[in-house]
Scaffold this motif. Structure first.
Motif, short mmCIF file in Angstrom:
data_model
loop_
_atom_site.label_atom_id
_atom_site.label_comp_id
_atom_site.label_asym_id
_atom_site.label_seq_id
_atom_site.Cartn_x
_atom_site.Cartn_y
_atom_site.Cartn_z
N SER A 32 0.85 -1.18 0.00
CA SER A 32 0.00 0.00 0.00
C SER A 32 0.89 1.24 0.00
CB SER A 32 -0.89 0.01 1.24
OG SER A 32 -0.11 0.21 2.42
N ARG A 33 0.38 2.32 -0.50
CA ARG A 33 1.16 3.56 -0.56
C ARG A 33 1.59 3.98 0.84
NH1 ARG A 33 -1.01 8.54 -4.03
NH2 ARG A 33 -0.66 6.93 -5.61
N TRP A 34 0.69 3.82 1.83
CA TRP A 34 1.02 4.22 3.19
C TRP A 34 2.14 3.36 3.75
CZ3 TRP A 34 1.21 1.70 7.84
CH2 TRP A 34 1.38 2.51 8.97
N ARG A 35 2.06 2.01 3.56
CA ARG A 35 3.09 1.15 4.13
C ARG A 35 4.42 1.35 3.42
NH1 ARG A 35 3.08 -5.42 5.35
NH2 ARG A 35 4.93 -5.31 6.69
N TRP B 59 5.52 4.13 2.14
CA TRP B 59 6.11 5.36 2.68
C TRP B 59 6.64 5.12 4.09
CZ3 TRP B 59 4.80 7.99 7.14
CH2 TRP B 59 5.48 9.20 7.34
N TRP B 60 5.86 4.44 4.91
CA TRP B 60 6.25 4.23 6.31
C TRP B 60 7.55 3.45 6.42
CZ3 TRP B 60 5.18 5.91 11.03
CH2 TRP B 60 5.57 5.14 12.13
N GLU B 61 7.67 2.37 5.65
CA GLU B 61 8.83 1.49 5.79
C GLU B 61 10.04 1.95 4.99
OE1 GLU B 61 6.42 -2.64 6.80
OE2 GLU B 61 7.13 -2.28 4.76
N GLU C 5 10.52 5.06 3.39
CA GLU C 5 10.92 6.45 3.56
C GLU C 5 11.12 6.80 5.04
OE1 GLU C 5 11.90 8.79 1.67
OE2 GLU C 5 11.47 7.98 -0.31
#
Length: 421
Positions: free
Chosen positions: A227-230, A232-234, A236
Motif C-alpha cells: 500500500s502507498r502508506w506502508r 512510505w512508512w517502511e 521512507e
C-alpha cells in the motif's frame, strides 16, 4: 582538485575533440556521470567531461532484446525506458542514481549467485581512446579491449555508448523479514540456493539480520504491491528518516550506538509484496554514509563475515550502519571483482561525519587474508603493488592501457595509485 575546463557534450565528436585537445596540450581529461563513487576516480585538474546531456536510447533490437544507450543515461531513466519497451535488466544493484557508464566501469552489481554484475550484461560498447580514436568493441570486434573496457575505471578511454542484453519485463515477489543471524549466513552459503536473489543486512552488536529474498513472479500471478502508506512508512520514514535520526544520535553520543542498533534490529517486521523488478531491486537511500565493499570467493563467505564481526568488536569506534552481504556469479571481465570466481560481497558503511578509517582498515585486513578484491567505486586502501596479485589479468590490463592511452591523458592521482603511472 578543480577542473580547469568543463565540457558538456551532446555529440561523440565533441568528446573526441576534447580528448585530442587535452593530448595536444599535455593536459588531462576525465569523464564524470552522477558522481556517486566514493573514490576520487573522476577528479581532474584538466578537462572534465560532464555526461549529463549525453543520454538516451540509441537503438533497440526487439529480436535479440539488446538496447544501445548513451553513456550518461542514469539507471533510473534507463529502467523506465526499458519498461516502456516491455524489457528489463535481469539484475540491478540497490541504487539507481548512477549513469550506465559509471556503473559498469566501477563494477556495480546486484545479488544472485547465478547472475553477474551489470558489466556482464554488456554486449558492445563505443570507446574514445587516449589518441582520440573511436572504437566499437564487442566479443567479435576488439575482443581483448572489450574484455578489459567493461570495468576499466575510465583508464582506457571515455565510453560513449553501451549495448546491454535485456530480458522481457518481469515482476518480483519480495519477501523480507528479521531472522537470526546464523540463519541469514546459512541462507547465502547454501550450495543449492532456493532464491534467484538473496541478501541480508546485519545489525552490528546483535545476533539479528534482515533477510531479503526476491524471486520472479510467474506470468498471470496476482499483483500484490505494498500500500502507498506502508511503502512510505517502511521505505521512507523507517529506512531513511528514523535511520538518519538514530545515526545522528549515535554520532552525538557514541556510547548509545550498540543500544540503537539493538532497537533497530528488534523493530524490524516481515513483509511480502510484488512490484516491477527494478522497483524491488532499487531503494531510496537518503541517509549519507561512506562505504567500503569487498568481494571474496563465495566459499569464503562465512569466514569473511566472521572477520567483519571481529573488526566491529576490535576497531575501537562505534559502527552505526548495518553490514550488507550479497552474492554474484563469476565473469570474464579482467578487472571485475568477480573475475573467474563466484563471489560474496560484504559491504560496510559508516554515517557521514563519523570516524571510519579504523573500522575500514580492520575490515580490509580481514578481507585481504581471503584474497578479497575491493569494489572500484568504494573506499579502500590498496595500491597497484597489492592489487596486481588479486587479478590474474592485471598486467594485461596495464599493457592495454599503454596501447590505448600512451600519453596518460586519462590519468589522475587515484588511477596512478591503483594502476600505477
Amino acid at each position: 582538485m578543480t577542473p580547469e575546463r568543463v565540457v558538456v557534450p551532446t555529440k561523440t565528436a565533441q568528446i573526441v575533440e576534447a580528448v585530442q585537445q587535452a593530448r595536444a596540450h599535455g593536459a588531462r581529461i576525465r569523464a564524470v556521470g552522477s558522481g556517486h563513487s566514493f573514490t576520487p576516480a573522476a577528479m581532474t585538474d584538466g578537462t572534465l567531461v560532464c555526461l549529463e546531456r549525453f543520454t538516451g536510447l540509441v537503438a533497440v533490437d526487439s529480436t535479440t532484446r539488446e538496447v544501445t544507450i548513451r553513456a550518461g543515461t542514469p539507471l533510473h531513466v534507463l529502467n523506465d525506458a526499458l519498461a516502456d519497451l516491455g524489457l528489463a535488466l535481469p539484475n540491478l544493484g540497490d541504487i539507481d542514481r548512477q549513469t550506465i557508464a559509471g556503473a559498469i566501469s566501477t563494477g556495480t552489481h546486484g545479488t544472485g549467485v547465478k547472475l553477474g554484475g551489470l558489466a556482464s550484461l554488456v554486449t558492445g560498447l563505443e570507446l574514445v581512446t587516449g589518441t582520440g580514436e573511436v572504437l566499437r568493441c564487442s566479443p567479435h570486434q576488439h575482443p581483448e579491449i572489450f574484455a578489459a573496457a567493461r570495468v576499466s575505471l575510465g583508464a582506457l578511454g571515455i565510453i560513449t555508448e553501451v549495448t546491454l542484453q535485456c530480458v522481457d519485463a518481469f515482476n518480483l515477489r519480495a519477501e523480507e523479514g528479521p531472522v537470526p543471524l546464523e540463519r541469514a549466513v546459512a541462507h547465502l552459503t547454501d550450495p543449492n540456493p532456493a532464491d534467484e536473489h538473496a541478501e541480508f543486512y546485519w545489525f552490528p552488536y546483535t545476533d539479528r539480520a534482515l533477510l531479503k529474498r526476491n524471486n520472479r513472479v510467474p506470468p498471470g500471478d496476482p499483483f500484490r504491491p505494498l500500500s502507498r502508506w506502508r511503502g512510505w512508512w517502511e521505505d521512507e520514514f523507517l529506512s531513511n528518516t528514523v535511520l538518519g535520526m538514530a545515526c545522528r544520535l549515535g554520532r552525538a553520543v557514541p556510547r548509545l550506538v550498540p543500544m540503537l542498533s539493538s532497537v533497530a534490529a528488534r523493530a524490524l517486521s516481515a513483509r511480502t509484496f510484488t512490484a516491477r523488478s527494478d522497483r524491488v531491486f532499487c531503494s531510496p537511500r537518503r541517509v549519507r554514509f561512506v562505504e567500503m565493499e569487498y568481494a571474496v570467493p563465495l566459499e569464503a563467505l562465512s569466514e569473511a563475515f566472521a572477520g567483519i564481526q571481529r573488526a566491529v568488536q576490535t576497531c575501537g569506534i562505534p559502527v552505526t550502519f548495518p553490514v550488507e552481504v550479497r552474492t554474484a556469479a563469476a565473469d570474464d571481465i579482467w578487472l571485475s571483482t568477480a573475475y573467474q570466481r563466484d563471489s560474496a560481497y560484504l559491504a560496510v558503511h559508516q554515517f557521514v561525519g563519523m570516524a571510519y578509517e579504523p573500522y575500514f582498515r580492520a575490515v580490509e585486513a580481514e578481507m585481504s587474508r581471503l584474497g578479497g578484491r575491493p569494489h572500484w567505486g568504494k573506499l579502500h586502501y590498496l595500491s597497484a603493488a597489492e592489487l596486481v596479485h588479486r587479478y590474474p589479468r592485471f598486467t594485461d590490463f596495464l599493457a592495454l592501457r599503454d596501447q590505448l592511452d600512451p600519453d596518460r591523458v586519462f590519468a589522475n592521482p587515484y588511477l596512478t595509485h591503483v594502476l600505477g603511472p
